[in-house]
Design an enzyme around this catalytic site. Sequence first.
Site, PDB file in Angstrom:
ATOM      1  N   ASP A   1      57.238  26.849 -19.426  1.00 25.42           N
ATOM      2  CA  ASP A   1      57.633  26.618 -20.826  1.00 25.42           C
ATOM      3  C   ASP A   1      58.147  27.930 -21.404  1.00 25.42           C
ATOM      4  O   ASP A   1      57.378  28.884 -21.571  1.00 25.42           O
ATOM      5  CB  ASP A   1      56.437  26.134 -21.651  1.00 25.42           C
ATOM      6  CG  ASP A   1      56.007  24.726 -21.269  1.00 25.42           C
ATOM      7  OD1 ASP A   1      56.640  24.144 -20.379  1.00 25.42           O
ATOM      8  OD2 ASP A   1      55.032  24.225 -21.854  1.00 25.42           O
TER       9      ASP A   1
ATOM     10  N   HIS B   1      52.255  27.840 -24.192  1.00 25.60           N
ATOM     11  CA  HIS B   1      52.305  26.481 -24.707  1.00 25.60           C
ATOM     12  C   HIS B   1      52.682  26.547 -26.172  1.00 25.60           C
ATOM     13  O   HIS B   1      51.849  26.903 -27.019  1.00 25.60           O
ATOM     14  CB  HIS B   1      50.955  25.789 -24.507  1.00 25.60           C
ATOM     15  CG  HIS B   1      51.043  24.301 -24.529  1.00 25.60           C
ATOM     16  ND1 HIS B   1      50.178  23.507 -25.214  1.00 25.60           N
ATOM     17  CD2 HIS B   1      51.929  23.450 -23.927  1.00 25.60           C
ATOM     18  CE1 HIS B   1      50.513  22.230 -25.047  1.00 25.60           C
ATOM     19  NE2 HIS B   1      51.565  22.178 -24.260  1.00 25.60           N
TER      20      HIS B   1
ATOM     21  N   ASP C   1      18.036  12.633  -5.863  1.00 22.79           N
ATOM     22  CA  ASP C   1      17.874  11.214  -5.500  1.00 22.79           C
ATOM     23  C   ASP C   1      19.273  10.678  -5.198  1.00 22.79           C
ATOM     24  O   ASP C   1      19.924  10.083  -6.058  1.00 22.79           O
ATOM     25  CB  ASP C   1      17.262  10.407  -6.659  1.00 22.79           C
ATOM     26  CG  ASP C   1      15.882  10.910  -7.057  1.00 22.79           C
ATOM     27  OD1 ASP C   1      15.166  11.428  -6.184  1.00 22.79           O
ATOM     28  OD2 ASP C   1      15.524  10.780  -8.240  1.00 22.79           O
TER      29      ASP C   1
ATOM     30  N   ASN D   1       8.989  39.219  -0.800  1.00 20.74           N
ATOM     31  CA  ASN D   1       8.620  40.637  -0.631  1.00 20.74           C
ATOM     32  C   ASN D   1       9.535  41.374   0.352  1.00 20.74           C
ATOM     33  O   ASN D   1       9.288  42.530   0.694  1.00 20.74           O
ATOM     34  CB  ASN D   1       7.163  40.772  -0.202  1.00 20.74           C
ATOM     35  CG  ASN D   1       6.900  40.097   1.138  1.00 20.74           C
ATOM     36  OD1 ASN D   1       7.809  39.538   1.752  1.00 20.74           O
ATOM     37  ND2 ASN D   1       5.646  40.144   1.586  1.00 20.74           N
TER      38      ASN D   1
ATOM     39  N   GLU E   1       5.544  30.411   1.376  1.00 20.81           N
ATOM     40  CA  GLU E   1       6.948  30.769   1.229  1.00 20.81           C
ATOM     41  C   GLU E   1       7.851  29.743   1.928  1.00 20.81           C
ATOM     42  O   GLU E   1       8.923  29.403   1.432  1.00 20.81           O
ATOM     43  CB  GLU E   1       7.188  32.174   1.801  1.00 20.81           C
ATOM     44  CG  GLU E   1       6.593  33.289   0.956  1.00 20.81           C
ATOM     45  CD  GLU E   1       6.765  34.652   1.603  1.00 20.81           C
ATOM     46  OE1 GLU E   1       7.219  35.574   0.921  1.00 20.81           O
ATOM     47  OE2 GLU E   1       6.432  34.788   2.806  1.00 20.81           O
TER      48      GLU E   1
ATOM     49  N   GLU F   1      55.636  24.250 -13.534  1.00 23.99           N
ATOM     50  CA  GLU F   1      56.285  24.127 -14.839  1.00 23.99           C
ATOM     51  C   GLU F   1      56.295  25.468 -15.567  1.00 23.99           C
ATOM     52  O   GLU F   1      55.312  26.211 -15.532  1.00 23.99           O
ATOM     53  CB  GLU F   1      55.557  23.093 -15.694  1.00 23.99           C
ATOM     54  CG  GLU F   1      56.266  22.842 -17.025  1.00 23.99           C
ATOM     55  CD  GLU F   1      55.536  21.845 -17.904  1.00 23.99           C
ATOM     56  OE1 GLU F   1      56.183  21.293 -18.808  1.00 23.99           O
ATOM     57  OE2 GLU F   1      54.328  21.623 -17.696  1.00 23.99           O
TER      58      GLU F   1
ATOM     59  N   ASP G   1      20.092   8.937 -11.776  1.00 20.63           N
ATOM     60  CA  ASP G   1      19.222   9.148 -12.936  1.00 20.63           C
ATOM     61  C   ASP G   1      19.191   7.863 -13.737  1.00 20.63           C
ATOM     62  O   ASP G   1      20.213   7.435 -14.283  1.00 20.63           O
ATOM     63  CB  ASP G   1      19.744  10.307 -13.801  1.00 20.63           C
ATOM     64  CG  ASP G   1      18.749  10.741 -14.865  1.00 20.63           C
ATOM     65  OD1 ASP G   1      17.999   9.881 -15.366  1.00 20.63           O
ATOM     66  OD2 ASP G   1      18.723  11.942 -15.200  1.00 20.63           O
TER      67      ASP G   1
ATOM     68  N   SER H   1      62.083  12.264 -16.864  1.00 16.32           N
ATOM     69  CA  SER H   1      60.677  12.613 -17.067  1.00 16.32           C
ATOM     70  C   SER H   1      60.029  11.657 -18.050  1.00 16.32           C
ATOM     71  O   SER H   1      60.647  11.254 -19.036  1.00 16.32           O
ATOM     72  CB  SER H   1      60.542  14.048 -17.583  1.00 16.32           C
ATOM     73  OG  SER H   1      60.965  14.984 -16.618  1.00 16.32           O
TER      74      SER H   1
ATOM     75  N   HIS I   1      51.353  20.790 -13.876  1.00 14.78           N
ATOM     76  CA  HIS I   1      51.738  20.697 -15.283  1.00 14.78           C
ATOM     77  C   HIS I   1      51.205  21.925 -16.015  1.00 14.78           C
ATOM     78  O   HIS I   1      50.076  22.369 -15.777  1.00 14.78           O
ATOM     79  CB  HIS I   1      51.136  19.420 -15.886  1.00 14.78           C
ATOM     80  CG  HIS I   1      51.334  19.286 -17.355  1.00 14.78           C
ATOM     81  ND1 HIS I   1      50.293  19.360 -18.257  1.00 14.78           N
ATOM     82  CD2 HIS I   1      52.448  19.070 -18.091  1.00 14.78           C
ATOM     83  CE1 HIS I   1      50.753  19.187 -19.489  1.00 14.78           C
ATOM     84  NE2 HIS I   1      52.056  19.016 -19.408  1.00 14.78           N
ATOM     85  N   ASN I   2      52.027  22.498 -16.912  1.00 13.20           N
ATOM     86  CA  ASN I   2      51.601  23.700 -17.653  1.00 13.20           C
ATOM     87  C   ASN I   2      50.946  24.705 -16.702  1.00 13.20           C
ATOM     88  O   ASN I   2      49.836  25.187 -16.929  1.00 13.20           O
ATOM     89  CB  ASN I   2      50.615  23.323 -18.769  1.00 13.20           C
ATOM     90  CG  ASN I   2      51.292  22.611 -19.929  1.00 13.20           C
ATOM     91  OD1 ASN I   2      52.524  22.550 -20.008  1.00 13.20           O
ATOM     92  ND2 ASN I   2      50.502  22.057 -20.825  1.00 13.20           N
TER      93      ASN I   2
ATOM     94  N   GLU J   1      60.998  23.999 -19.153  1.00 11.21           N
ATOM     95  CA  GLU J   1      61.049  23.451 -20.498  1.00 11.21           C
ATOM     96  C   GLU J   1      61.606  24.564 -21.382  1.00 11.21           C
ATOM     97  O   GLU J   1      60.923  25.545 -21.686  1.00 11.21           O
ATOM     98  CB  GLU J   1      59.658  23.012 -20.962  1.00 11.21           C
ATOM     99  CG  GLU J   1      59.708  22.254 -22.284  1.00 11.21           C
ATOM    100  CD  GLU J   1      58.344  21.701 -22.672  1.00 11.21           C
ATOM    101  OE1 GLU J   1      57.961  21.884 -23.830  1.00 11.21           O
ATOM    102  OE2 GLU J   1      57.688  21.094 -21.814  1.00 11.21           O
TER     103      GLU J   1
END
Length: 793
Positions: A371, A384, A682, A178, A187, A369, A737, A551, A339-340, A418
């Site tokens: 491309d 890509h 848990d 509230n 609460e 990288e 779990d 590479s 990468h990329n 690349e």
Amino acid sequence: MQRDSSSATVSGTDQDDPATDGRVTGRRMASTGSGLRIQGDDNLQSMLVGTVMRKIKSRSWKKQRYFKLQEDCTTIWYKSKKAGNTHSTFSVSDVEAIREGHQSEVLLSIADEFPADRCFTLVFRGRRGNLDLVAESVEEAQSWIRGMKKLIENLENMGEREKLDQWIGDLFKKADKNKDGRMNFKEVRDLLKMMNVDMNEHHAHRLFTVRVFEMADKSQSGTLEDDEFVLFYKMLTQREDLLKVFQDYSADGQKLSQSDLEDFLKEEQLEEDDFQQKAKQLIEHYEPSDTAKLLNAMTFDGFLMYLGSSEGSIFNPRRRGVFQDMSQPLCHYFISSSHNTYLMEDQLRGQSSVEGYIRALNRGCRCVEVDCWDGANGEPIVYHGHTFTSKILFKDVVSAVGKYAFKVSEYPVILSIENHCSIEQQRVMAQHLNHILGDKLLKTTLDGKVGLPSPEDLKGKILLKAKKIGGLEESFNGMVEDSLTGEASDEDEVAEIDKDNLHRDSIRCRFKKTKQHLSKELSDCVVYCKSVHFSSFKHSRIHSKFYEVTSFTESKARKHLRDAAAEFVHHNSRQLTRVYPSGFRTDSSNFNPQEMWNAGCQIVALNFQTAGEGMDMNDGLFSQNGHCGYVLKPVFMREAAKRFDPEMPQNQDGYQPVILTIQVISGQQLPKVNIKEDSIVDPLVRVEIHGVPIDQAKQETRYIENNGFNPVWYDTLRFTVHTPELAMVRFVVEDYDKTSKNDFVGQYTLPLSCMQQGYRHIHLLSKDGTTIPPSSLFVHIRITKLDKPSSLS
């Protein structure tokens, strides 16, 4: 929670704002943290009143939103101007940086419509998207920019206790349904559930009643105000584990004298400093009681603050700054690599963005990288290839790299190209590199430098890794024709889908490699990182030049590890090697980089946009040495004569295994992972050792039922680590779990060499690698040398 006697009054204009009635009181200002003053600060006052700004998502999506700083000065609230729309909020602590002007692709796209001095971007931590905003005036933009910077600085300067108070205060506001600033027991009980506490209701009610009785002169109808709740909370959550340690070293059980503290630092923490001086410094810095300071003593509160600080954490503060020798050749370092880098999502349909480069560089990445493909209007593009990923301009990538390359690290950045472009567009690439980067681009060898230079030699320089016509000598003596035929790229990451993986009716596909011309202009931009095809370790040993880089896909690198691990390490003591993820990883997942570091591979490229174990390991390794992106390899991987074999580390000269003993004592305020209101964690803790194959190991504590708030284990885990110089230690907390896979709660990863011994807190990180205060683990660490290696099984 500290009280602030100052008060401020502002007039609110948004009647739908649920968190304010237009008044900012001194009590509310108390929850704003350390030393923040609202009164007299026009920027924060303006933010508290609220501002209409445009939220920009694209050139065609520009919506007005009402933004307002909440009274806690840690939350931003905003909603549509239209009545009835739901509101949204975000925490100031989620904001990593503010960029002024057109410093995002989105704001650049509308630069012709809105001037830069009205635009700014809020950059969020982790992988959350940016918030691009346009204010109605320059003055309003500056109020928000300056105000946000002040709020962020204030949060960053908070101590551990203030951060804890802030966390409690934030949860208090969420539970105060509230919005009257008070809470009854129901609460409070609901709030404890939000805090992951499932405790005896009778005990909680008794403490609540005691607290209400103590506040009888101020309490109204059996309720607690926010700062009263903080005190109730602290009654509820006494750190018995820490109190036991404190009393073990306290002569009178009430305080630690300077002599007591010196004994603790020497016997438990195994500190290497002058114990007397160190004890004095800790008392001066962490003890909140002036009376105790006069007695040269530390109370339990001071002890709690010390062990909760960075000095009391598991990570050795001496390893946080740049402490390694940075004058070795580049090939002697592990280099944080992406990468990329342009991708924000997966490799098939994901968005390409210069934001990928900005985020990677701001995380200390030193090899990105690019491309490159032919684009429209003679402008090379980056995406890509042969996929549905979006496209961005090469020149925008170069601009972003030039601007952000050295924001967090002054050491060199490698642009791994690349190249799939035509001669014409390669020339355009070279023009952009030269024009945009200017002196930052390394164009010539360093004077008087023989062999591969060091990170220190190359400070502030950007290196191009790509194909090159001829060698360094021919190139700089003008012996190269305008263009020659050759493979412009040897890194086409082809998708080879094995028949066995997709049953017999699948297709095996490979993108055809074609011979391409390479322009002299682009070739001349390559100096110390010439990409070459790998034939064999023997061929490299006889013929390779120091500036040549090979590479491998992760699968080829693993094959070399299996077949000739020692040769691989030897090769990497002389030359740079890049390893990148398999083309099968269309979801942009990552491999575990540890096995490549075991071979001494320097440029182990990962998808920075993808959270998980791979990036946890990368962040962990490069968290040392000032986050500069370079980590010096162990000496046995740098000297060719050592002939280190990661498969048989026992054969190494100077072989010295250690026993790592970790007692997992307790956890504090673990986050909820299940959105169900009544769900309680848990928790269990798994400790993983990543290193050479013989060191790979993991052990778990038991799980604690229904207690994510202050679980206690006192479980001891022991590991034999044969090559500690390469070992990484990863702490993972999960929600157990028994019927399905455990849920991730938090993690922390660091090099074993950076661990502090003794009683330490581990401040947990989220799946994104961002902090989740005040969640932590409390552990005791011992690292002992094993005297008789021959006795090992």
